[in-house]
Enzyme design. Structure first.
Site, mmCIF file in Angstrom:
data_model
loop_
_atom_site.group_PDB
_atom_site.id
_atom_site.type_symbol
_atom_site.label_atom_id
_atom_site.label_comp_id
_atom_site.label_asym_id
_atom_site.label_seq_id
_atom_site.Cartn_x
_atom_site.Cartn_y
_atom_site.Cartn_z
ATOM 1 C CG HIS A 1 6.872 5.584 -2.665
ATOM 2 N ND1 HIS A 1 6.963 5.991 -3.982
ATOM 3 C CD2 HIS A 1 5.614 5.135 -2.518
ATOM 4 C CE1 HIS A 1 5.811 5.812 -4.581
ATOM 5 N NE2 HIS A 1 4.967 5.292 -3.724
ATOM 6 C CE1 TYR B 1 -3.723 12.892 -5.254
ATOM 7 C CE2 TYR B 1 -3.521 10.505 -5.138
ATOM 8 C CZ TYR B 1 -4.241 11.663 -4.899
ATOM 9 O OH TYR B 1 -5.476 11.592 -4.316
ATOM 10 C CG ASP C 1 -2.053 1.042 1.033
ATOM 11 O OD1 ASP C 1 -2.725 0.990 -0.018
ATOM 12 O OD2 ASP C 1 -2.241 1.894 1.911
#
Length: 183
Positions: A167, A142, A67
Site C-alpha cells: 500500500h 499486522y 499514516d
C-alpha cells in the site's frame, strides 16, 4: 531533489528511497501528536503540517509524512487509523477475537507531501486481502495476520513481496509520478 521523510522508521525511508530513486530521501525524526481521526489522510496531513511548524527547514523544502492502517470490512474498517493504538493496548492477535480467519481486509496508506508552494497533497494506496491466523516472523505490525490477494504467503512470511507490492509503495509511486510531472 531532496525530500525529507518525517518518520522514526528508517525502513520506511529506505523503501521510499528505492522508489523515489531520482530524489535523495533523508529521514527527519520530529515528534508529532497524532490526531484522533477516522481518516489516515487527515492524520498524514496533520503530521506534515506539524513538522513544518516545528522544524527549521527552509521554505524550499519538500517534506513527506505518512499514516497507514489495517481496515477490516466486517468491522466497518476497524482498526483502520487506530491500528497502532489497538496493537499497543490489546495486541494485534486480539483482532482474531473479533473476526474469523478469512475476513476481508485491506491495508491503506496515505502519504502527505508538503511542497514549497505551500499546497499540500495526499497520495494513497491500498492492498486487498484477508485476515488469517498469524504466520511468519518477518515484517512488523499486522503483517503476519494479513494475506494479500494473489499471494499464498502473509507479509510476515514474505516481507520482500510486501516491499514490492505494498500500500505504501502504491502511494509512493503516485508521489513519484506527481514530482516527475511538476518538478
Amino acid at each position: 531533489m531532496k525530500i525529507y521523510f518525517a518518520t522514526g522508521n528508517s525502513g520506511k525511508v529506505e523503501h521510499a528511497q528505492n522508489i523515489l530513486s531520482e530524489c535523495e530521501v533523508e529521514q527527519l525524526d520530529v515528534e508529532t501528536v497524532e490526531p484522533q481521526s477516522g481518516s489516515i489522510e487527515e492524520i498524514a496531513l496533520s503530521k506534515v503540517k506539524q513538522v513544518v511548524e516545528k522544524s527549521d527547514l527552509e521554505d524550499s523544502t519538500f517534506l513527506i509524512a505518512d499514516d497507514s492502517g489495517l481496515f477490516v470490512d466486517s468491522l466497518n474498517g476497524f482498526p483502520g487509523p487506530l491500528s497502532s493504538p489497538f496493537d499497543s493496548m490489546v495486541g494485534k492477535e486480539r483482532l482474531l477475537d473479533l473476526v474469523d480467519p478469512g475476513a476481508d481486509a485491506k491495508f491503506r496508506a496515505a502519504i502527505a507531501l508538503h511542497v514549497p508552494d505551500g499546497e499540500d497533497r495526499v497520495f494513497t494506496g491500498k492492498v486487498e486481502g484477508e485476515i488469517v491466523e498469524p504466520r511468519g516472523e518477518g515484517g512488523f505490525g499486522y503483517d503476519p495476520l494479513f494475506l494479500p490477494e494473489g499471494n499464498d504467503k502473509t507479509w510476515g512470511e514474505d516481507p520482500e513481496f510486501k516491499d514490492e507490492n505494498s500500500h505504501r509503495e502504491e502511494a509512493l509511486i503516485q508521489l513519484k509520478e506527481f514530482i516527475e510531472r511538476k518538478y
